[in-house]
Design a protein around this motif. Sequence first.
Motif, PDB file in Angstrom:
ATOM      1  N   VAL A   1      -3.619 -30.189   9.014  1.00 42.36           N
ATOM      2  CA  VAL A   1      -3.971 -29.653   7.695  1.00 42.36           C
ATOM      3  C   VAL A   1      -4.091 -30.787   6.684  1.00 42.36           C
ATOM      4  O   VAL A   1      -4.998 -30.800   5.849  1.00 42.36           O
ATOM      5  CB  VAL A   1      -2.930 -28.614   7.231  1.00 42.36           C
ATOM      6  N   ASP A   2      -3.197 -31.749   6.774  1.00 43.53           N
ATOM      7  CA  ASP A   2      -3.226 -32.914   5.886  1.00 43.53           C
ATOM      8  C   ASP A   2      -4.551 -33.665   6.008  1.00 43.53           C
ATOM      9  O   ASP A   2      -5.071 -34.200   5.027  1.00 43.53           O
ATOM     10  CB  ASP A   2      -2.073 -33.859   6.243  1.00 43.53           C
ATOM     11  N   LYS A   3      -5.076 -33.698   7.213  1.00 40.89           N
ATOM     12  CA  LYS A   3      -6.281 -34.492   7.473  1.00 40.89           C
ATOM     13  C   LYS A   3      -7.570 -33.730   7.212  1.00 40.89           C
ATOM     14  O   LYS A   3      -8.551 -34.305   6.726  1.00 40.89           O
ATOM     15  CB  LYS A   3      -6.263 -34.973   8.926  1.00 40.89           C
ATOM     16  N   PHE A   4      -7.572 -32.424   7.495  1.00 47.81           N
ATOM     17  CA  PHE A   4      -8.831 -31.685   7.469  1.00 47.81           C
ATOM     18  C   PHE A   4      -8.924 -30.594   6.403  1.00 47.81           C
ATOM     19  O   PHE A   4     -10.007 -30.091   6.143  1.00 47.81           O
ATOM     20  CB  PHE A   4      -9.088 -31.049   8.841  1.00 47.81           C
ATOM     21  N   ARG A   5      -7.816 -30.222   5.790  1.00 46.48           N
ATOM     22  CA  ARG A   5      -7.853 -29.187   4.760  1.00 46.48           C
ATOM     23  C   ARG A   5      -7.057 -29.621   3.531  1.00 46.48           C
ATOM     24  O   ARG A   5      -6.105 -30.403   3.649  1.00 46.48           O
ATOM     25  CB  ARG A   5      -7.245 -27.873   5.290  1.00 46.48           C
ATOM     26  N   LYS A   6      -7.420 -29.104   2.397  1.00 44.12           N
ATOM     27  CA  LYS A   6      -6.642 -29.370   1.197  1.00 44.12           C
ATOM     28  C   LYS A   6      -5.340 -28.581   1.276  1.00 44.12           C
ATOM     29  O   LYS A   6      -5.283 -27.491   1.826  1.00 44.12           O
ATOM     30  CB  LYS A   6      -7.437 -28.972  -0.053  1.00 44.12           C
ATOM     31  N   GLN A   7      -4.275 -29.144   0.697  1.00 49.41           N
ATOM     32  CA  GLN A   7      -2.948 -28.548   0.796  1.00 49.41           C
ATOM     33  C   GLN A   7      -2.904 -27.105   0.299  1.00 49.41           C
ATOM     34  O   GLN A   7      -2.252 -26.251   0.888  1.00 49.41           O
ATOM     35  CB  GLN A   7      -1.935 -29.384   0.010  1.00 49.41           C
ATOM     36  N   ASN A   8      -3.615 -26.826  -0.785  1.00 51.56           N
ATOM     37  CA  ASN A   8      -3.539 -25.485  -1.369  1.00 51.56           C
ATOM     38  C   ASN A   8      -4.410 -24.467  -0.638  1.00 51.56           C
ATOM     39  O   ASN A   8      -4.473 -23.308  -1.022  1.00 51.56           O
ATOM     40  CB  ASN A   8      -3.902 -25.521  -2.858  1.00 51.56           C
ATOM     41  N   GLN A   9      -5.089 -24.897   0.424  1.00 53.16           N
ATOM     42  CA  GLN A   9      -5.931 -23.968   1.185  1.00 53.16           C
ATOM     43  C   GLN A   9      -5.191 -23.295   2.338  1.00 53.16           C
ATOM     44  O   GLN A   9      -5.604 -22.252   2.813  1.00 53.16           O
ATOM     45  CB  GLN A   9      -7.157 -24.713   1.746  1.00 53.16           C
ATOM     46  N   VAL A  10      -4.116 -23.920   2.811  1.00 51.03           N
ATOM     47  CA  VAL A  10      -3.406 -23.408   3.983  1.00 51.03           C
ATOM     48  C   VAL A  10      -1.904 -23.376   3.707  1.00 51.03           C
ATOM     49  O   VAL A  10      -1.317 -24.376   3.293  1.00 51.03           O
ATOM     50  CB  VAL A  10      -3.684 -24.279   5.227  1.00 51.03           C
ATOM     51  N   TYR A  11      -1.301 -22.225   3.963  1.00 52.80           N
ATOM     52  CA  TYR A  11       0.145 -22.050   3.823  1.00 52.80           C
ATOM     53  C   TYR A  11       0.800 -22.307   5.178  1.00 52.80           C
ATOM     54  O   TYR A  11       0.332 -21.837   6.213  1.00 52.80           O
ATOM     55  CB  TYR A  11       0.454 -20.628   3.355  1.00 52.80           C
ATOM     56  N   ILE A  12       1.907 -23.060   5.185  1.00 48.15           N
ATOM     57  CA  ILE A  12       2.621 -23.360   6.433  1.00 48.15           C
ATOM     58  C   ILE A  12       4.103 -23.053   6.261  1.00 48.15           C
ATOM     59  O   ILE A  12       4.733 -23.515   5.308  1.00 48.15           O
ATOM     60  CB  ILE A  12       2.478 -24.844   6.832  1.00 48.15           C
ATOM     61  N   ILE A  13       4.637 -22.277   7.197  1.00 50.84           N
ATOM     62  CA  ILE A  13       6.086 -22.089   7.276  1.00 50.84           C
ATOM     63  C   ILE A  13       6.510 -22.409   8.697  1.00 50.84           C
ATOM     64  O   ILE A  13       5.850 -22.016   9.665  1.00 50.84           O
ATOM     65  CB  ILE A  13       6.509 -20.655   6.873  1.00 50.84           C
ATOM     66  N   GLY A  14       7.598 -23.175   8.821  1.00 48.68           N
ATOM     67  CA  GLY A  14       8.035 -23.605  10.143  1.00 48.68           C
ATOM     68  C   GLY A  14       9.513 -23.372  10.371  1.00 48.68           C
ATOM     69  O   GLY A  14      10.139 -22.551   9.699  1.00 48.68           O
ATOM     70  N   PHE A  15      10.065 -24.146  11.302  1.00 48.88           N
ATOM     71  CA  PHE A  15      11.477 -24.037  11.665  1.00 48.88           C
ATOM     72  C   PHE A  15      12.144 -25.401  11.609  1.00 48.88           C
ATOM     73  O   PHE A  15      11.551 -26.411  11.994  1.00 48.88           O
ATOM     74  CB  PHE A  15      11.628 -23.487  13.089  1.00 48.88           C
ATOM     75  N   ASP A  16      13.384 -25.397  11.123  1.00 51.70           N
ATOM     76  CA  ASP A  16      14.280 -26.547  11.144  1.00 51.70           C
ATOM     77  C   ASP A  16      13.974 -27.560  10.043  1.00 51.70           C
ATOM     78  O   ASP A  16      12.925 -27.516   9.402  1.00 51.70           O
ATOM     79  CB  ASP A  16      14.291 -27.221  12.511  1.00 51.70           C
ATOM     80  N   SER A  17      14.959 -28.438   9.851  1.00 51.34           N
ATOM     81  CA  SER A  17      14.875 -29.395   8.737  1.00 51.34           C
ATOM     82  C   SER A  17      14.895 -30.832   9.244  1.00 51.34           C
ATOM     83  O   SER A  17      15.669 -31.666   8.788  1.00 51.34           O
ATOM     84  CB  SER A  17      16.044 -29.167   7.767  1.00 51.34           C
ATOM     85  N   LEU A  18      14.042 -31.117  10.226  1.00 50.24           N
ATOM     86  CA  LEU A  18      13.904 -32.489  10.700  1.00 50.24           C
ATOM     87  C   LEU A  18      13.357 -33.355   9.563  1.00 50.24           C
ATOM     88  O   LEU A  18      12.635 -32.864   8.683  1.00 50.24           O
ATOM     89  CB  LEU A  18      12.963 -32.540  11.903  1.00 50.24           C
ATOM     90  N   PRO A  19      13.667 -34.644   9.567  1.00 50.87           N
ATOM     91  CA  PRO A  19      13.215 -35.523   8.474  1.00 50.87           C
ATOM     92  C   PRO A  19      11.711 -35.443   8.202  1.00 50.87           C
ATOM     93  O   PRO A  19      11.278 -35.449   7.040  1.00 50.87           O
ATOM     94  CB  PRO A  19      13.622 -36.911   8.967  1.00 50.87           C
ATOM     95  N   GLU A  20      10.909 -35.363   9.255  1.00 54.15           N
ATOM     96  CA  GLU A  20       9.459 -35.297   9.058  1.00 54.15           C
ATOM     97  C   GLU A  20       9.038 -33.971   8.421  1.00 54.15           C
ATOM     98  O   GLU A  20       8.106 -33.921   7.612  1.00 54.15           O
ATOM     99  CB  GLU A  20       8.744 -35.498  10.392  1.00 54.15           C
ATOM    100  N   THR A  21       9.724 -32.906   8.773  1.00 55.49           N
ATOM    101  CA  THR A  21       9.464 -31.600   8.152  1.00 55.49           C
ATOM    102  C   THR A  21       9.758 -31.667   6.656  1.00 55.49           C
ATOM    103  O   THR A  21       8.964 -31.192   5.826  1.00 55.49           O
ATOM    104  CB  THR A  21      10.324 -30.502   8.800  1.00 55.49           C
ATOM    105  N   LEU A  22      10.891 -32.261   6.304  1.00 53.65           N
ATOM    106  CA  LEU A  22      11.278 -32.380   4.892  1.00 53.65           C
ATOM    107  C   LEU A  22      10.281 -33.251   4.127  1.00 53.65           C
ATOM    108  O   LEU A  22       9.995 -32.988   2.956  1.00 53.65           O
ATOM    109  CB  LEU A  22      12.690 -32.949   4.788  1.00 53.65           C
ATOM    110  N   LYS A  23       9.765 -34.263   4.788  1.00 58.94           N
ATOM    111  CA  LYS A  23       8.754 -35.117   4.148  1.00 58.94           C
ATOM    112  C   LYS A  23       7.516 -34.297   3.787  1.00 58.94           C
ATOM    113  O   LYS A  23       6.973 -34.426   2.678  1.00 58.94           O
ATOM    114  CB  LYS A  23       8.363 -36.257   5.097  1.00 58.94           C
ATOM    115  N   TYR A  24       7.087 -33.446   4.701  1.00 58.09           N
ATOM    116  CA  TYR A  24       5.902 -32.628   4.437  1.00 58.09           C
ATOM    117  C   TYR A  24       6.185 -31.545   3.388  1.00 58.09           C
ATOM    118  O   TYR A  24       5.274 -31.138   2.662  1.00 58.09           O
ATOM    119  CB  TYR A  24       5.401 -31.985   5.731  1.00 58.09           C
ATOM    120  N   ILE A  25       7.430 -31.084   3.311  1.00 53.74           N
ATOM    121  CA  ILE A  25       7.783 -30.126   2.249  1.00 53.74           C
ATOM    122  C   ILE A  25       7.730 -30.819   0.895  1.00 53.74           C
ATOM    123  O   ILE A  25       7.179 -30.280  -0.079  1.00 53.74           O
ATOM    124  CB  ILE A  25       9.180 -29.522   2.502  1.00 53.74           C
TER     125      ILE A  25
END
Length: 334
Positions: A249-273
């Motif tokens: 999504v970061d590469k091909f879509r604008k952030q406000n075009q796609v909603y993402i919800i995931g699992f867990d709080s890995l450092p990379e997940t927190l970075k994307y949040i």
Amino acid sequence: MFMSRLTVVAYTFGILCFLASCAFSVFYGYKVVSHDLPAEDQTGEKYNYHFVLVPEELDNDYWRLVEEGAKKAAEEHGVLLEYAGPRQANIDEHLKTIEMSMASKVDGIITQGLSDEQFTPLINRVVEKLPVITIDTDAANSDRMAYIGTDNYYSGFLAGKALIEDTNGQANVAIITGNYYANHQQQRVQGFRDAVESEEGITIITVEESEISRVRAAEKTYQILTDYPEVDAFYGTSALDAIGIAQVVDKFRKQNQVYIIGFDSLPETLKYISKGTIQATVVQEPYEMGYRSVTMMIDLIEGKKVSPVVHTDTRIMRAADLLKRKEDEWEAGR
């Protein structure tokens, strides 16, 4: 005569190289096997009990947090804890590790629960000889002694309610799940489905499998966006899914075009949040699961009462929650 001696020297040198190569291979092979499978303690150190923790896959960041908690408890209680299992999610290797742990006469096995068809008969056989605790994913139909971990149906339901709130009940959703056979992945999908079922503005377009791989999750995301351009929301049910989704999504879509919800709080997940690519994640407590699984196993062996089901905390984290947590940590460190 000179050539004959030269031939003997060369022949002797070749034999020595071959023997050295064999010795190295045997030593290296032993090191690899001992990393993957339980072995008796070779250090001579005394310990009270010997447990094996069998994760979904060894090098998964989430399971490393479980291991960290379990090892902390093991150190505090004089337990020899081995962390053994498949390098990548593989049900056959997982079952093989449990069988070999039983054969090595450990005092207890802590393992992720798997699909009932293959897992339950083995666990029922193991429990006849030693206690088994399931962690992260239950095997409720087996004779396991106890379960500690997330209420996976409820966590999926929480994810669905969060998506409804954040999208105002309007979304075309693609689900990427770790795998189709694992009980906890099935429960997270079902909980989500039940949460959004009554919302007329929410449609689940497709459900795809990532095989517990961020690379595979990214590949599936790209394919979904190509095949289903109407998709404007993703739900990832394993720790690496949302990361793989966010990369695409970061590469091909604008952030406000796609909603993402995931699992867990890995450092990379927190970075994307923090960046705004992932809007929310379901936070579990893997360290607590690991720690308490060891103390529960000790209690079982020592004849103390243990609850058959212990659910650890589950909650939704968004950017505002992450910011507050950082502020609290900063205040605590002052």
